[in-house]
Structure formats: C-alpha cells, structure tokens
Design a protein around this motif. Structure first.
Motif, mmCIF file in Angstrom:
data_model
loop_
_atom_site.group_PDB
_atom_site.id
_atom_site.type_symbol
_atom_site.label_atom_id
_atom_site.label_comp_id
_atom_site.label_asym_id
_atom_site.label_seq_id
_atom_site.Cartn_x
_atom_site.Cartn_y
_atom_site.Cartn_z
ATOM 1 N N VAL A 93 27.615 47.435 32.976
ATOM 2 C CA VAL A 93 27.472 47.553 34.436
ATOM 3 C C VAL A 93 28.648 46.931 35.184
ATOM 4 O O VAL A 93 28.892 47.262 36.342
ATOM 5 C CB VAL A 93 26.142 46.949 34.946
ATOM 6 N N ASP A 94 29.378 46.044 34.540
ATOM 7 C CA ASP A 94 30.553 45.437 35.164
ATOM 8 C C ASP A 94 31.834 46.219 34.871
ATOM 9 O O ASP A 94 32.922 45.809 35.282
ATOM 10 C CB ASP A 94 30.709 43.985 34.694
ATOM 11 N N THR B 108 38.340 48.654 30.073
ATOM 12 C CA THR B 108 37.782 48.636 31.425
ATOM 13 C C THR B 108 37.696 50.071 31.943
ATOM 14 O O THR B 108 38.042 51.025 31.236
ATOM 15 C CB THR B 108 38.667 47.810 32.377
ATOM 16 N N CYS B 109 37.321 50.200 33.187
ATOM 17 C CA CYS B 109 37.247 51.515 33.837
ATOM 18 C C CYS B 109 38.577 52.250 33.778
ATOM 19 O O CYS B 109 38.606 53.486 33.723
ATOM 20 C CB CYS B 109 36.818 51.348 35.296
ATOM 21 N N ALA C 277 30.959 49.793 39.309
ATOM 22 C CA ALA C 277 32.085 49.041 38.739
ATOM 23 C C ALA C 277 33.365 49.870 38.663
ATOM 24 O O ALA C 277 34.455 49.351 38.866
ATOM 25 C CB ALA C 277 31.718 48.516 37.353
ATOM 26 N N CYS C 278 33.233 51.156 38.381
ATOM 27 C CA CYS C 278 34.421 52.000 38.236
ATOM 28 C C CYS C 278 34.822 52.703 39.521
ATOM 29 O O CYS C 278 35.890 53.307 39.572
ATOM 30 C CB CYS C 278 34.190 53.027 37.129
ATOM 31 N N VAL D 37 33.155 57.784 40.001
ATOM 32 C CA VAL D 37 34.382 58.479 39.600
ATOM 33 C C VAL D 37 34.285 59.130 38.229
ATOM 34 O O VAL D 37 35.125 59.959 37.879
ATOM 35 C CB VAL D 37 35.610 57.534 39.655
ATOM 36 N N ASN D 38 33.248 58.785 37.450
ATOM 37 C CA ASN D 38 33.080 59.382 36.134
ATOM 38 C C ASN D 38 31.908 60.355 36.082
ATOM 39 O O ASN D 38 31.446 60.727 35.001
ATOM 40 C CB ASN D 38 32.935 58.279 35.076
#
Length: 174
Positions: free
Chosen positions: A34-35, A66-67, A132-133, A162-163
């Motif tokens: 989630v982060d 990360t994202c 997060a992203c 964004v995903n």
C-alpha cells in the motif's frame, strides 16, 4: 633405476580452481504494498547456483522496488565462489501494483442558476483520494443537475490510479 637405486625429490603441485560458479536465476514477480514498496531476496531469485568448491557470496544488483519500477526490471544475480571466481546471470523481475487507490469523497451542495441548471466536478467532491503510485483519473457519475434533482442525489466518485486499479466512493450532492 634399472639397478634398484632410488632417490626422492620433493616438488610442489599447485591446484587451482579457475572455473567460475554456474549461476542460475529465475524470474520473479513482486507485488508492491500500500505504500508503493516491494522487495526480493537472493533466495527468491536463485534457482540452483552452484560451484564445485563452494559459493562464498550471492548478491543481487537490486532488491528494492517502488512505483517507478512497475513493469519488467532486469536484475543481475552475482555469485562469488570461495576462491574469488565470479559469475553472474540476468533475470527479469516483474513489478506489479495491484493495490486499489483509496477513494474519499465529501458531500457538496450545488446552487442552480436562473435557468434551473447546476453542475459539480469530481474534484469538488474529492476529499483526499490517494494512492502510493499516483492518481490518473477522477470521474463522477453525475455532474449536471436541474430542478428535477432538487434534494439529495447520491453520486459515485470513481478513482483510477496510474496502473489501472480502481475504487469508488459514494457521497451526496444536494
């Protein structure tokens, strides 16, 4: 010799291991939390790396994601044997973000104009939506109102990150 005489000479035999380890790695998928963070370990990627004399160290060129890494990332698994011979192999880490955004909305009031029309936007009802992203889109199922809509009207805020992950929240437009 032919007459049975013997002599002994002492010499040194140098035994060398110049053969690099056999590195075998496997592709792995990492789910971001989630982060927006995820990680892998050497044990998850190593798929049977070996060396006749023994492995001293196994390491990865990248373990944290990360994202910014969503998609395919090439990572190198490197093995060093006990005699410092080194070898490496590349594998693919697929980084995925399957965590839906947190959709938060607030009730709003729309004032109708002299013609009996009014409108609001997804941004107006948004109350701190987050991911997060990152958020790609906010959409409200109903934005335009007329005299027929006087009173409380339930609306749905749809949030897309964004995903491509989505979530919704319901609030009231008065």
């Amino acid at each position: 010799d032919a007459n049975g005489n013997e002599d002994i000479a002492i010499c040194t035999v140098l035994v060398e291991d110049n053969i690099a380890p056999n590195v075998i790695c496997q592709d792995v998928t990492v789910q971001l939390d989630v982060d927006g963070n995820g990680s892998i370990t050497v044990d998850e990627v190593d798929n049977g790396t070996s060396d006749a004399c023994g492995i001293e160290d196994l390491s990865l060129s990248q373990t944290d994601f990360t994202c910014d890494n969503v998609g395919a990332v090439t990572v190198t698994l490197t093995a060093i044997d006990i005699l410092e011979n080194t070898s490496s192999a590349d594998c693919t880490i697929t980084v995925e973000d399957n965590v839906s955004p947190v959709a938060l909305c607030q009730d709003v009031t729309v004032q109708l104009d002299a013609n009996g029309n009014g409108a609001t936007t997804a941004a107006a009802v948004d109350n701190g939506t987050n991911d997060a992203c990152g958020i790609a889109n906010l959409a409200l199922d109903i934005t335009d109102f007329t005299c027929a809509d006087v009173g409380d009207n339930p609306v749905v805020l749809t949030v897309t990150d964004v995903n491509g992950n989505e979530s919704t929240a319901e609030c009231t437009v008065t």
